[in-house]
Design a protein around this motif. Sequence first.
Motif, mmCIF file in Angstrom:
data_model
loop_
_atom_site.group_PDB
_atom_site.id
_atom_site.type_symbol
_atom_site.label_atom_id
_atom_site.label_comp_id
_atom_site.label_asym_id
_atom_site.label_seq_id
_atom_site.Cartn_x
_atom_site.Cartn_y
_atom_site.Cartn_z
ATOM 1 N N VAL A 174 0.865 -1.177 0.000
ATOM 2 C CA VAL A 174 0.000 0.000 0.000
ATOM 3 C C VAL A 174 0.902 1.228 0.000
ATOM 4 O O VAL A 174 1.811 1.331 0.822
ATOM 5 N N PRO A 175 0.707 2.179 -0.921
ATOM 6 C CA PRO A 175 1.648 3.298 -1.039
ATOM 7 C C PRO A 175 1.635 4.223 0.169
ATOM 8 O O PRO A 175 0.613 4.431 0.817
ATOM 9 N N THR A 176 2.796 4.774 0.459
ATOM 10 C CA THR A 176 2.915 5.792 1.497
ATOM 11 C C THR A 176 2.404 7.129 0.960
ATOM 12 O O THR A 176 2.194 7.304 -0.256
ATOM 13 N N ASP A 177 2.233 8.076 1.857
ATOM 14 C CA ASP A 177 1.847 9.424 1.456
ATOM 15 C C ASP A 177 2.877 10.012 0.486
ATOM 16 O O ASP A 177 2.524 10.653 -0.503
ATOM 17 N N ALA A 178 4.161 9.762 0.747
ATOM 18 C CA ALA A 178 5.225 10.280 -0.120
ATOM 19 C C ALA A 178 5.178 9.645 -1.514
ATOM 20 O O ALA A 178 5.434 10.318 -2.518
ATOM 21 N N GLU A 179 4.856 8.364 -1.594
ATOM 22 C CA GLU A 179 4.775 7.699 -2.902
ATOM 23 C C GLU A 179 3.596 8.230 -3.714
ATOM 24 O O GLU A 179 3.689 8.369 -4.945
ATOM 25 N N TRP A 180 2.499 8.538 -3.053
ATOM 26 C CA TRP A 180 1.391 9.194 -3.748
ATOM 27 C C TRP A 180 1.834 10.556 -4.297
ATOM 28 O O TRP A 180 1.479 10.925 -5.417
ATOM 29 N N SER A 181 2.582 11.298 -3.507
ATOM 30 C CA SER A 181 3.053 12.608 -3.955
ATOM 31 C C SER A 181 3.922 12.487 -5.202
ATOM 32 O O SER A 181 3.804 13.289 -6.138
ATOM 33 N N THR A 182 4.780 11.474 -5.238
ATOM 34 C CA THR A 182 5.622 11.249 -6.414
ATOM 35 C C THR A 182 4.778 10.991 -7.650
ATOM 36 O O THR A 182 5.042 11.539 -8.735
ATOM 37 N N LEU A 183 3.743 10.164 -7.510
ATOM 38 C CA LEU A 183 2.858 9.868 -8.636
ATOM 39 C C LEU A 183 2.159 11.129 -9.132
ATOM 40 O O LEU A 183 2.131 11.420 -10.336
#
Length: 257
Positions: A142-151
């Motif tokens: 499940v993606p982290t908040d930071a990984e969502w930001s990268t996307l």
Amino acid sequence: MRQFYLLICVLSISLMHAQNDSIYFWKTGVLLEKRSIKTTDLDSITFKRPTPAFVTICNQIWSTKNLDVSTYSDGTPIPQVTDPTAWANLTTGAWCFSDNDPANGAVYGKLYNWYAAAGIYDAASLADPTLRKKLARTGWHVPTDAEWSTLINCADPNANGGHTIPNIAGDMMKSTTLWTPFSSITNTNSSGFTGLPGGDRLYNGTFLVIGLTGYWWSSSENSTTAAWYRTLYYNYSSAARTSNYKTSGFSVRCVRD
């Protein structure tokens, strides 16, 4: 998230004047069917590969479908909870179909509370993070908040991970079908993310309408009662970053480890 592949094994056996083939159909290690046939009766054998259910976006590999599992990766069941009062009082993982309708699950996947996204399956794992399970299948998470930001920043560098509104990352992340039309919005799905408007379940157990919004959990907490997530809207071009109660029911997308 589990992804299933069909493996076809052809074993040829020579017999006197005829050649017989045994064709085995497998799914996740289970033999579904065996057929015996003569190759002389066949014009050809065609192998059809399943459509890949993932996309590479700025060096991240994302699933292109909402999660639709009812167990953690080790096979531990996640309970389905339909009653709104029971849902509102949960402190462990659960799932439901939007509007409690299985037909919605076939299109949009399941909705999960944050406790399921975090692998919290009992009181002990609620208190001790080291005891928690994985919702995603092996090799994914499940993606982290930071990984969502990268996307989101990949879709629109001005989006600031969803902090900055307006931005146009949402139009680039939404599927080109299923969304309620809005006059000034054109969903391009240019990122390949294929975000679906699966709606959500509020913290009190009630549902919001499918077709208007899509909500996806991150694994990152904002407080003891809330966690971060991302939202796409039918009537806005933005992708938004917000936090909400962990008892809310949102979709889940997975990203590769």
